[in-house]
Design an enzyme around this catalytic site. Sequence first.
Site, mmCIF file in Angstrom:
data_model
loop_
_atom_site.group_PDB
_atom_site.id
_atom_site.type_symbol
_atom_site.label_atom_id
_atom_site.label_comp_id
_atom_site.label_asym_id
_atom_site.label_seq_id
_atom_site.Cartn_x
_atom_site.Cartn_y
_atom_site.Cartn_z
ATOM 1 N N HIS A 155 0.549 -0.726 0.230
ATOM 2 C CA HIS A 155 -0.019 -0.326 -0.015
ATOM 3 C C HIS A 155 0.913 1.003 -0.058
ATOM 4 O O HIS A 155 2.036 1.039 0.668
ATOM 5 C CB HIS A 155 -0.759 0.220 1.303
ATOM 6 C CG HIS A 155 -1.661 0.745 1.420
ATOM 7 N ND1 HIS A 155 -2.020 2.084 1.745
ATOM 8 C CD2 HIS A 155 -3.376 0.936 1.584
ATOM 9 C CE1 HIS A 155 -2.565 3.081 1.897
ATOM 10 N NE2 HIS A 155 -3.761 2.266 1.045
ATOM 11 N N ASP A 232 3.163 -4.744 8.328
ATOM 12 C CA ASP A 232 2.460 -3.606 7.755
ATOM 13 C C ASP A 232 0.705 -4.484 8.049
ATOM 14 O O ASP A 232 0.608 -5.497 7.764
ATOM 15 C CB ASP A 232 2.122 -2.989 6.659
ATOM 16 C CG ASP A 232 0.877 -2.487 5.938
ATOM 17 O OD1 ASP A 232 -0.260 -2.028 7.412
ATOM 18 O OD2 ASP A 232 0.472 -1.799 4.828
ATOM 19 N N GLN A 235 -4.272 -5.345 7.162
ATOM 20 C CA GLN A 235 -5.303 -6.161 6.518
ATOM 21 C C GLN A 235 -4.806 -7.750 7.619
ATOM 22 O O GLN A 235 -5.831 -8.824 7.421
ATOM 23 C CB GLN A 235 -5.120 -6.577 4.922
ATOM 24 C CG GLN A 235 -4.847 -5.378 4.002
ATOM 25 C CD GLN A 235 -6.225 -5.029 4.378
ATOM 26 O OE1 GLN A 235 -7.533 -4.965 4.797
ATOM 27 N NE2 GLN A 235 -7.106 -3.616 3.737
ATOM 28 N N LYS A 258 -9.961 0.020 11.019
ATOM 29 C CA LYS A 258 -10.031 -1.801 9.463
ATOM 30 C C LYS A 258 -10.561 -2.819 10.807
ATOM 31 O O LYS A 258 -11.532 -3.613 10.342
ATOM 32 C CB LYS A 258 -9.418 -1.628 8.762
ATOM 33 C CG LYS A 258 -8.603 -1.001 7.847
ATOM 34 C CD LYS A 258 -8.131 -1.050 7.099
ATOM 35 C CE LYS A 258 -6.829 0.229 5.825
ATOM 36 N NZ LYS A 258 -7.967 0.315 5.154
ATOM 37 N N CYS A 398 -4.885 2.244 -3.357
ATOM 38 C CA CYS A 398 -3.236 2.633 -3.077
ATOM 39 C C CYS A 398 -2.274 1.641 -3.340
ATOM 40 O O CYS A 398 -2.090 1.983 -2.544
ATOM 41 C CB CYS A 398 -3.316 3.334 -1.325
ATOM 42 S SG CYS A 398 -5.280 4.448 -0.994
#
Lengths: 441, 149
Positions: A155, A232, A235, A258, A398
């Site tokens: 991203h 990261d 997700q 999220k 993104c």
Amino acid sequence: MAVVSTPPTLERALPVMDNAEVLRIRNDFPVLDQVVNGHPLVYLDSGATSQNPLSVIEAEQEFYEQRNAAVHRGAHHLAVEATEVFEDARQTVADFIGAEYAETVWTSNATEGLNLLSYAFSTAGLWAAQGRGDAGLKELALKPGDEIVVTEMEHHANLIPWQELAFRTGATLRYIPVDDAGSLRMDVAAEVIGNRTRVLAFTHASNVLGTINPVTDLVGLARRAGALVVLDACQSAPHLPLDVKALDVDFAVFSGHKMLAPTGIGVLYGKQELLDILPPFLTGGSMITTVTMERAEYLPAPQRFEAGTQRISQAVALAAAANYLTETGLARIHEWEAGLGQRMVAGLESIPGIRVLGPAAGQERIGLAAFDVDGVHAHDVGQFLDSRGIAVRVGHHCAQPLHRKLGLTATTRASAYLYNTTDDVDQFLDAVAGVRAYFRA
Amino acid sequence: MSLDQLYQQIILDHSKVRHGSGLAGTDAPEGATTGQSHQLNPVCGDEVTLRVAVADGKVTQVSWDGAGCSISMASASVLSEMAEGMTVPELHQVIDSFRDVLRSRGKIAADPELLGDAAAFEGVARYAARVKCAMISWVAAEDALNQAA
Ligand SMILES: Cc1ncc(COP(=O)(O)O)c(C=O)c1O
């Protein structure tokens, strides 16, 4: 290959999720109960932002109704109460990811967490050059010849801060490419990650491909090279059991919005010994020990990185969200969503003219699928689905470099969460099957 | 509003026909002055490069290359078809009117006399997220026209 830590025994005792349970879960999410363009809303855009259960909304409301005050300041009753729930929330979220209390820093979102790291690293170089701060900062400073490694599936939030760090320090940015099946080229990774590598930053799960990256293997390569690892977890933290200690990453970031929490709150995890010596990113109130007209001394983490009045109600709400997910069970949620992801891919692959990005049906992926419709632009696909009350994301998500690599500018992405039924996926598939005929592609 | 009111037949047709597309392989008419403009919508990646040729005060050719959604492509096609043969002030007037309709959030009705096929984009005005798609080639045309004339 997937790094999903073993669920707690208690959780394992619960049965697997099914549609009946999801329908009960949906009752906790008022926003899902509405009609859009004459159809019941089918919300398949949780990869962009998720919806809030009542317990999260109520936690925020309760804070404002009963305890609103600035934290860590003032001796009055409300200030004490606010500070208590704010710091309790930190412990809850720390437990949620297997971190220690002092290793859990509040940010506005993952983007801010990654920028915090980027700036802290370059400031480390400035401090080390002037003999300021801990002697260990020399180890963290980047210079020309050093390398930062990312992946081709990042991203923009986990790419641009590293581009800018490379620019500021003269270090070189390199990347691990993605293969046609949507996996990282681990053979190339083994070459790219070498003794010049100082930082390895990568996503746990891809927001476009749905791939779950082999964290343990990548951390192994980084350790061999003596590089720091930034994960990261945007997700992954919302969707699967995450244990930052078991994964042995040095830093991790994710966003509350999220994972059932409001916008404006996120988390940076960092190993204590690193956070305590890294220079701060934002400076000002609440993060200092002593201040003179000339200079200031800073608190250790987490306060070191929390300058100014904090996002208190959001932190409290994020803790409520973490509790909601823990009570439902992240291993169960992951399994359910993975099933929805497989259903999406199998269904999409059977529709003529659809190209699914990332792992094929039957291969591991999280509960999302991005795809291209031959002859129809993603914007038109999204509009068509919206006319049937189905919310998806369109665009490059993104991740422009990844789309360019795949020869695409924009795709459509459906992403599920614990409140989506198999019926949601089927309605989505049914609608997608009608897209090409409508646009005469 | 229904999907069919947004995607009118004219729009679906033009998104396939793409009148005037193929800038790269088309020379400007001899003796004409030209202007060219590239416009990009960073949100969705829609992109148009459009060239306007003007001779004796009239638009003699509009050529473009682009990639984007059906609305952006149809809009460039309609524009290029109707602009050819107009005087420079006429095209400016049409562009101004088109912009007014598209930015009105559905409050200003399109004048079919003035806008012709472009009146079919009236429904787009109600979809705030799609207004830029319809406008992109018209913004390019205005910029190119200012250079050419
Ligand atoms: C993988 C990944 N990383 C980073 C981000 C950025 O998150 P935020 O915009 O909340 O900072 C996102 C959100 O889209 C994401 O999916």
